[in-house]
Design a protein around this motif. Sequence first.
Motif, PDB file in Angstrom:
ATOM      1  N   UNK A 161       0.848  -1.191   0.000  1.00 11.45           N
ATOM      2  CA  UNK A 161       0.000   0.000   0.000  1.00 11.45           C
ATOM      3  C   UNK A 161       0.880   1.237   0.000  1.00 11.45           C
ATOM      4  N   UNK A 162       0.527   2.185  -0.835  1.00 11.87           N
ATOM      5  CA  UNK A 162       1.231   3.462  -0.873  1.00 11.87           C
ATOM      6  C   UNK A 162       0.576   4.360   0.170  1.00 11.87           C
ATOM      7  N   UNK A 163       1.215   4.482   1.312  1.00 17.47           N
ATOM      8  CA  UNK A 163       0.582   5.103   2.460  1.00 17.47           C
ATOM      9  C   UNK A 163      -0.338   4.093   3.131  1.00 17.47           C
ATOM     10  N   UNK A 195       5.258   7.255   0.718  1.00 15.62           N
ATOM     11  CA  UNK A 195       5.354   7.911  -0.587  1.00 15.62           C
ATOM     12  C   UNK A 195       6.793   8.243  -0.948  1.00 15.62           C
ATOM     13  N   UNK A 196       7.557   8.721   0.035  1.00 20.08           N
ATOM     14  CA  UNK A 196       8.938   9.141  -0.261  1.00 20.08           C
ATOM     15  C   UNK A 196       9.893   7.965  -0.417  1.00 20.08           C
ATOM     16  N   UNK A 197       9.387   6.732  -0.261  1.00 17.61           N
ATOM     17  CA  UNK A 197      10.243   5.550  -0.408  1.00 17.61           C
ATOM     18  C   UNK A 197       9.940   4.767  -1.675  1.00 17.61           C
ATOM     19  N   UNK A 223       2.049   9.608  -9.146  1.00 19.21           N
ATOM     20  CA  UNK A 223       2.883   8.414  -8.992  1.00 19.21           C
ATOM     21  C   UNK A 223       3.996   8.407 -10.044  1.00 19.21           C
ATOM     22  N   UNK A 224       5.203   8.043  -9.656  1.00 20.23           N
ATOM     23  CA  UNK A 224       6.350   8.114 -10.575  1.00 20.23           C
ATOM     24  C   UNK A 224       6.473   6.909 -11.501  1.00 20.23           C
ATOM     25  N   UNK A 225       5.381   6.250 -11.805  1.00 17.71           N
ATOM     26  CA  UNK A 225       5.411   5.106 -12.727  1.00 17.71           C
ATOM     27  C   UNK A 225       4.028   4.974 -13.351  1.00 17.71           C
ATOM     28  N   UNK A 226       3.974   4.295 -14.492  1.00 17.14           N
ATOM     29  CA  UNK A 226       2.692   4.051 -15.146  1.00 17.14           C
ATOM     30  C   UNK A 226       2.063   2.783 -14.573  1.00 17.14           C
ATOM     31  N   UNK A 227       0.734   2.691 -14.661  1.00 14.08           N
ATOM     32  CA  UNK A 227       0.043   1.562 -14.044  1.00 14.08           C
ATOM     33  C   UNK A 227      -1.322   1.379 -14.685  1.00 14.08           C
ATOM     34  N   UNK A 228      -1.891   0.204 -14.460  1.00 10.87           N
ATOM     35  CA  UNK A 228      -3.270  -0.101 -14.836  1.00 10.87           C
ATOM     36  C   UNK A 228      -4.087  -0.324 -13.568  1.00 10.87           C
ATOM     37  N   UNK A 229      -5.282   0.209 -13.545  1.00 11.27           N
ATOM     38  CA  UNK A 229      -6.168   0.015 -12.402  1.00 11.27           C
ATOM     39  C   UNK A 229      -6.884  -1.320 -12.536  1.00 11.27           C
ATOM     40  N   UNK A 230      -6.749  -2.165 -11.503  1.00  9.72           N
ATOM     41  CA  UNK A 230      -7.389  -3.477 -11.496  1.00  9.72           C
ATOM     42  C   UNK A 230      -8.749  -3.458 -10.805  1.00  9.72           C
ATOM     43  N   UNK A 231      -8.892  -2.639  -9.786  1.00 10.94           N
ATOM     44  CA  UNK A 231     -10.162  -2.626  -9.037  1.00 10.94           C
ATOM     45  C   UNK A 231     -10.256  -1.337  -8.241  1.00 10.94           C
ATOM     46  N   UNK A 232     -11.484  -0.938  -7.978  1.00  2.79           N
ATOM     47  CA  UNK A 232     -11.773   0.177  -7.077  1.00  2.79           C
ATOM     48  C   UNK A 232     -12.811  -0.321  -6.070  1.00  2.79           C
ATOM     49  N   UNK A 243       5.014  -5.003  -7.686  1.00  2.00           N
ATOM     50  CA  UNK A 243       4.229  -5.053  -8.919  1.00  2.00           C
ATOM     51  C   UNK A 243       2.784  -4.624  -8.676  1.00  2.00           C
ATOM     52  N   UNK A 244       2.197  -5.080  -7.563  1.00  2.00           N
ATOM     53  CA  UNK A 244       0.808  -4.751  -7.261  1.00  2.00           C
ATOM     54  C   UNK A 244       0.765  -3.814  -6.050  1.00  2.00           C
ATOM     55  N   UNK A 245      -0.100  -2.841  -6.122  1.00  2.00           N
ATOM     56  CA  UNK A 245      -0.177  -1.856  -5.059  1.00  2.00           C
ATOM     57  C   UNK A 245      -1.633  -1.433  -4.852  1.00  2.00           C
ATOM     58  N   UNK A 246      -1.905  -0.853  -3.693  1.00  2.00           N
ATOM     59  CA  UNK A 246      -3.210  -0.244  -3.427  1.00  2.00           C
ATOM     60  C   UNK A 246      -2.998   1.147  -2.869  1.00  2.00           C
ATOM     61  N   UNK A 247      -4.016   1.964  -3.049  1.00  2.00           N
ATOM     62  CA  UNK A 247      -3.937   3.377  -2.668  1.00  2.00           C
ATOM     63  C   UNK A 247      -5.291   3.768  -2.095  1.00  2.00           C
ATOM     64  N   UNK A 248      -5.295   4.282  -0.860  1.00  2.00           N
ATOM     65  CA  UNK A 248      -6.545   4.660  -0.206  1.00  2.00           C
ATOM     66  C   UNK A 248      -6.799   6.151  -0.375  1.00  2.00           C
ATOM     67  N   UNK A 249      -7.986   6.495  -0.852  1.00  2.00           N
ATOM     68  CA  UNK A 249      -8.317   7.899  -1.099  1.00  2.00           C
ATOM     69  C   UNK A 249      -8.707   8.650   0.161  1.00  2.00           C
TER      70      UNK A 249
END
Length: 576
Positions: free
Chosen positions: A498-500, A519-521, A545-554, A528-534
Amino acid sequence: MTTGPTDQSCAPPAMAAQSPWWAGVLPWVLLLLVVAIHSVRLSALPLRGEESRRGRIAIEMAESGDWIVPRQQGEPFLSRPPLQNWVIALFGRLLGQVDLWAVRLPSVLAVVLTAMLTYWYGRRFLSPIGAFSAGLALATFGQVLELGSLGETESLFMFAVAASILLWHGLRQTGYSPWVYWPLAYAMVGLGGLAKGIQSPVFFGLAVGVFLVSQGAWRELFSRAHLLGGGLAMAAVWGPWQLLFWQAEGWQAVRGIYGGDVAMRFEQLDLRTFLSHLAVFPFEVFFGCLLPWSLLLLALLSRSFRNAEGGSRPYVAFLAIAVAATFPTCWLPPGARGRYFMPLYPCIAVLVGLVVERSAAALAGRPDGADRKSLAWRRFLGATAILAILFSAAIPFAGAPAPFGTFHNPFPNFPSELFSLCVVFAAVAAPLAVAAYWASRSVRPWSAVVGAASVGLFAALVWNGPIVQWKLLLSERGTAEAVEALRRRLPADAELISIGPTDHLFAFYYRDPIRLVRWDRLGSEQFEYFCYSTQFSESPPMSELPFSFNILAQVSCERQETQNPRRVVIVGKRND
């Protein structure tokens, strides 16, 4: 030094003196009723509020073997001590996993124990009928019906604090040695401290301290049984965890785990908010949290109730002082809520039992209802009967299929079982109305039991029926299914970071550990897989985010179902 009354005027009822408090059928009927009331729809609502956080911390404790520091995603979570997490983990071990049942069953157990404790204390000076009414009132207060079936801390905390107060006074009044009631009470204070912190000794200290001073027995506060016996007992229960936690995290963490949540109650310090809270809070507790039984307490305004003698006077004085002395701790903080006063609800419930007993006795003595004490009881039961009849007629109509119903059109996708539930509600409410009306007219001694049971069961029926169903209609019910669908899409050996911090509801349903990456790390981490809480506004937006990605689920983690959820966990896969 006063150690308790020995004369007959202050002794418990004759029946109590001749038989143990658990003798007879009423305590066991009370036990079965409370278990049924708080477990019948235990799993109806999805996890809500802080429940998933409590469960997730318990899971991490069991997985890591660190039972001292509450953690989320491996990092200390300084909200409150870990007693509830320990109990949830224990139930998880018994049930095979920490699921919804493991999270909520500790609260049910705490309510059952508190109801039986209330019965035990009531039997010090009440008949079995009065004590039964007190225990059932405690279990069916509106606030207890709500929180007694949720995995929140309040029920466990209520049991510990109420036990410290009621055991201390109940054992003291019946002549036990101070070396029994002081250590036992302080052991329960320590247990309350492990549940929620410093509120436990504050409640106990105010209730007992003000009472002893008011009775001229303040020297007991300086007795060896209190200072040595009580102090050692609390230290033995609370001390080991406290010492190990301090060694692990230091003084700053100790201050955080006790003061963090408390400080939030004083954030709104403007005069308008403070005065508004002072005006509203008593009505919130009396006309919200304690309904329907609080209406009976109005009878205590009558001089005929207050002047009634017998062995009840020392107990009524203690209960009144305990409630009055502790109420300002919740009344004055502008951010306090009604549930913070739950530890004193058993004291109020015993006063309710006293009103029921005296009212029913007055009705038996004056069948015409002319006595004021019986009039309050008759009106209370009559109002219950009328409400039960109205509900039994209105609820099935509200849940009927369109075009006859009112619940169908706003929620067209809700299953048709709603109407069946409404019919069941009517089938139970109607007999309760008849029972309440009969009890309001009968002069038989056991009619008070029927009356009290009809009120308590009707309150429980309203909560477990239309109120829980309405909450279910509004709830977000797809979070668990959405997380499970996501897990099926990910490789079996995939690590999710998880990012944060991530949402605790998402983490609870995901089950596997979710490693936290700040975030700073991000630049130094491989994943490869990550989640991000709004929900965490301190995190930059995903567009940075400093990389490209595809959203798998919300995945929506909202409490209520909505078209535009704000509390969302976004799961993605890196492209690089």
